[in-house]
Design an enzyme around this catalytic site. Structure first.
Site, mmCIF file in Angstrom:
data_model
loop_
_atom_site.group_PDB
_atom_site.id
_atom_site.type_symbol
_atom_site.label_atom_id
_atom_site.label_comp_id
_atom_site.label_asym_id
_atom_site.label_seq_id
_atom_site.Cartn_x
_atom_site.Cartn_y
_atom_site.Cartn_z
ATOM 1 N N HIS A 201 62.935 34.632 44.283
ATOM 2 C CA HIS A 201 64.335 34.873 43.980
ATOM 3 C C HIS A 201 64.846 36.174 44.581
ATOM 4 C CE1 HIS A 201 67.143 32.323 42.080
ATOM 5 N NE2 HIS A 201 67.900 33.405 41.945
ATOM 6 N N ARG A 308 74.331 29.515 40.751
ATOM 7 C CA ARG A 308 73.165 29.751 39.889
ATOM 8 C C ARG A 308 73.611 30.608 38.706
ATOM 9 N NH1 ARG A 308 70.393 30.277 45.171
ATOM 10 N NH2 ARG A 308 68.555 28.926 45.146
ATOM 11 N N ARG A 344 75.728 24.899 38.250
ATOM 12 C CA ARG A 344 74.424 24.442 37.765
ATOM 13 C C ARG A 344 74.170 25.087 36.410
ATOM 14 N NH1 ARG A 344 68.844 25.835 40.712
ATOM 15 N NH2 ARG A 344 69.241 27.876 39.824
ATOM 16 N N GLU A 443 64.069 18.198 42.346
ATOM 17 C CA GLU A 443 63.211 19.301 42.784
ATOM 18 C C GLU A 443 61.803 19.196 42.210
ATOM 19 O OE1 GLU A 443 65.043 23.006 41.681
ATOM 20 O OE2 GLU A 443 65.727 22.254 39.760
ATOM 21 N N ASN A 466 63.356 24.319 47.444
ATOM 22 C CA ASN A 466 62.505 25.471 47.109
ATOM 23 C C ASN A 466 61.446 25.051 46.086
ATOM 24 O OD1 ASN A 466 64.418 26.735 48.622
ATOM 25 N ND2 ASN A 466 65.465 27.670 46.908
ATOM 26 N N ASP A 467 61.917 24.352 45.071
ATOM 27 C CA ASP A 467 60.972 23.892 44.054
ATOM 28 C C ASP A 467 60.252 22.620 44.491
ATOM 29 O OD1 ASP A 467 60.933 25.774 41.945
ATOM 30 O OD2 ASP A 467 62.982 25.221 41.458
ATOM 31 N N ARG A 477 56.000 29.476 45.148
ATOM 32 C CA ARG A 477 57.006 29.920 46.107
ATOM 33 C C ARG A 477 57.138 31.441 46.185
ATOM 34 N NH1 ARG A 477 62.593 27.863 43.191
ATOM 35 N NH2 ARG A 477 63.649 29.603 44.157
ATOM 36 N N CYS A 514 70.439 21.736 48.404
ATOM 37 C CA CYS A 514 70.864 23.113 48.147
ATOM 38 C C CYS A 514 69.686 24.087 48.197
ATOM 39 C CB CYS A 514 71.602 23.219 46.823
ATOM 40 S SG CYS A 514 70.584 22.804 45.405
HETATM 41 C C1 PEP Z 1 65.661 24.918 44.669
HETATM 42 O O1 PEP Z 1 64.685 24.859 43.907
HETATM 43 O O2 PEP Z 1 65.626 24.524 45.849
HETATM 44 C C2 PEP Z 1 66.938 25.486 44.200
HETATM 45 C C3 PEP Z 1 68.019 25.430 44.942
HETATM 46 O O3 PEP Z 1 66.945 26.096 42.986
HETATM 47 P P1 PEP Z 1 66.378 27.584 42.713
HETATM 48 O O4 PEP Z 1 66.050 28.201 44.044
HETATM 49 O O5 PEP Z 1 67.455 28.316 41.991
HETATM 50 O O6 PEP Z 1 65.174 27.318 41.871
HETATM 51 MG MG MG Z 2 64.978 25.132 41.795
#
Ligand code: PEP
Ligand code: MG
Length: 594
Positions: A201, A308, A344, A443, A466-467, A477, A514
């Site tokens: 993050h 977010r 979200r 995700e 990402n997840d 990650r 996203c």
């Molecule tokens: C993701 O997981 O790709 C996502 C967009 O959510 P975050 O990065 O906030 O977990």
């Molecule tokens: Mg995510």
């Protein structure tokens, strides 16, 4: 690694997670007790002097915090003011002060040691609390203790907001989302950290703040001191400490190129992402803070594809009220230049909100009680947010998005609560939109596998790569040790994405992406070939992505995808895509300077 007579020059390689070049001064953001000495007072006569030293440090800390508040008031950035109030109150808290003095007196230890014991005492109390938000406040005690320790050391550490003219590069072992959120308000021009990965993050926040950042440097904190000269090259993942004069010149040149290229790319941002064979992809922006919206629009965002909202919960003593949510979301949804805003629901846990994780002591927070799981457990907290989202739906076009859906029951329960909230508001005579589009984030691999079934429950999907990559490839990650395995072009990931897109389209719903992959120029044609309807990304990436779409055809993208899907090895997929893209966009994918 080289050196000159004055200061040593170091060149370190990490992971460039936010592009751009910055040349500045180091601000070393220390862990709590780095360079602190703990010792016993060898003579009881020294005790009164030690207490006096502690009291002076308290006074100095209060004075500094008051100055910070005054400066913040001038900048109209009022958000952190009340937190600093809490910190000032703590500095005069009798129990806090007396406990520390008692340790000095009874145990004959220096003020630093006594303070450390006081902190440990508070940690124990806070850790035992049921309420995550109150227990999370231990970080406030830590910040205050850190400040007192700095003042006790007698060294005038420049704190970030005292920097005055010019900017600083934050160098730290790690930065929590809370750290980075706080620093956005200050004169920070870049980041360099020992740990972290591409999609941690911290990296995402750095990108959204448009600040160059290199993470995963392993031990940059060992090589720097506050005040050192530093170059952060977030494009190539390099950090140079105390550069030679000619090196500095080269980097100044590089920085000019980068800045010019950014402006040059802006012309693509103003046009929609339509291919010459007439295929349109809607391009949106991910945001964490409402302050990012003007820059997102400038860079060509047509809508907000991911807000977010969890950052609303950080840096508070209490939970945000319905009014807090409402006032915040109102500013997003009433922005005339955005076609819609995707809010979200909060995704706490995982690598976000570390204080909360500490409280529940989850061994594996990424797979713990995060996101929708937390919401469905803490229904009152969830419904407060849902009410506010419904209320702003009467003011502008809003879509709601539920994170971390892993089974049909979760989306059904979230929808039930959403409908219940709507009915309550209507009964209270509060205006809400007739209907709101409901989306599920895909995700978790399980959600990808049952995407055809989930598609019957929602209006759209948004793929969180990402997840999705983290869970499908089993790669944390935010762990720099396994970053090399994090591969969006892994055949398994490509197949999962294709399966999700096909399931969505088969059910007649739209599908967005996203995750960070959506803004990766190298993956752009692959995603175009998949026929994702919407791509939402870090807004700085938008001009480059729009340009690639505008200069490619759907047909060639499909062919590239077909070829990519024929490989069994991620290395082969990457090599092929890299070759193709370098050929097609040589200026974009030319070999980076190392
Ligand atoms: C993701 O997981 O790709 C996502 C967009 O959510 P975050 O990065 O906030 O977990
Ligand atoms: Mg995510």
């Amino acid at each position: 690694m080289t050196s000159d007579q004055a200061k040593k020059t170091f060149v370190l390689k990490g992971i460039g997670v936010s592009p751009g070049v910055v040349i500045g001064k180091v601000y070393r953001f220390d862990p709590l007790d780095a360079q602190i000495s703990f010792y016993k007072l060898n003579n009881s006569d020294l005790i009164p002097r030690e207490i006096e030293r502690f009291k002076n440090a308290l006074k100095e800390s209060t004075r500094q915090l008051q100055t910070i508040q005054e400066n913040l008031k001038k900048t109209k950035v009022t958000e952190p003011l009340y937190i600093i109030d809490v910190h000032i109150l703590l500095l005069s808290d009798k129990k806090f002060i007396n406990r520390t003095i008692k340790y000095i007196q009874r145990l004959g230890v220096n003020a630093e040691w006594a303070l450390r014991m006081t902190l440990d005492h508070y940690k124990q109390i806070f850790e035992g609390l049921d309420d995550a938000y109150i227990s999370g406040r231990i970080s406030d005690v830590q910040y205050v203790v850190q400040r007192i320790l700095r003042n006790l050391s007698g060294e005038k550490h420049e704190v970030v907001w005292d920097v005055g003219m010019g900017g600083v590069v934050i160098v730290s072992h790690d930065l929590s989302p809370a750290d980075t959120a706080q620093m956005k308000l200050e004169k920070v021009v870049g980041f360099a950290t020992d740990s972290g990965g591409r999609t941690s993050h911290t990296a995402i926040v750095a990108r959204s703040m448009e600040l160059p950042a290199v993470v995963g440097l392993d031990n940059v904190t060992r090589f720097v001191r506050t005040g050192d000269d530093i170059i952060v090259d977030g494009t190539s993942g390099l950090v140079v400490i105390n550069p030679y004069p000619d090196m500095l010149k080269r980097y100044e040149e590089k920085k000019r190129h980068y800045d010019a290229a950014k402006d040059e790319y802006l012309k693509y941002a103003r046009q929609p992402a339509v291919t010459p064979d007439d295929h349109r992809v809607r391009i949106g922006s991910n945001i964490e803070f409402i302050e990012e919206i003007p820059s997102a629009i400038l860079h060509g965002a047509e809508y907000i594809g991911l807000y977010r909202t969890e950052f609303l919960y950080i840096y508070r003593d209490d939970l945000p009220t319905e009014e807090d949510h409402f006032n915040n979301y109102r500013q997003v949804v009433t922005e005339k230049n955005l076609a819609w805003s995707t809010i979200r629901t909060f995704d706490l846990g995982g690598d976000k909100f570390p204080n909360y994780q500490k409280q529940v002591k989850e061994l594996n927070p990424q797979m713990g009680l995060r996101a929708i799981r937390f919401c469905l457990k803490e229904v009152d907290i969830f419904k407060t947010q849902l009410r506010a989202i419904w209320r702003v739906s009467a003011l502008g076009k809003v879509k709601i998005l539920f994170p971390m859906i892993s089974c049909i029951e979760e989306i059904q329960e979230a929808k039930r609560l959403l409908e219940e909230t709507r009915r309550e508001l209507v009964a209270e005579g509060i205006p809400v939109a007739e209907r709101m589009e409901i989306g599920a984030m895909i995700e978790v691999p399980a959600a990808a596998v049952i995407a055809d079934q989930l598609a019957r429950e929602v209006d759209y999907f948004s793929i969180g790569t990402n997840d999705l990559i983290q869970y499908s490839l089993a790669i944390d990650r935010s762990n720099e040790r396994v970053t090399y395995l994090y591969e969006p072009l892994h055949p398994a990931v490509l197949r999962l994405i294709k399966q999700i897109v096909d399931a969505a389209h088969g059910a007649g719903i739209r599908v967005a992406m996203c995750g960070e992959m959506a803004g990766d120029p190298l993956c752009c044609l692959i995603l175009l070939g998949m026929q994702l309807d919407e791509l939402s990304m870090n807004h700085l990436a938008i001009p480059r992505i729009k340009r690639i779409v505008q200069q490619s055809t759907l047909e060639e993208a499909r062919k590239l995808l077909e070829r990519a899907l024929s490989f069994s090895s991620a290395v082969d997929v990457r090599a092929h895509v890299q070759d193709y893209m370098s050929e097609r966009f040589p200026d974009e994918f030319q070999k980076k300077e190392s």
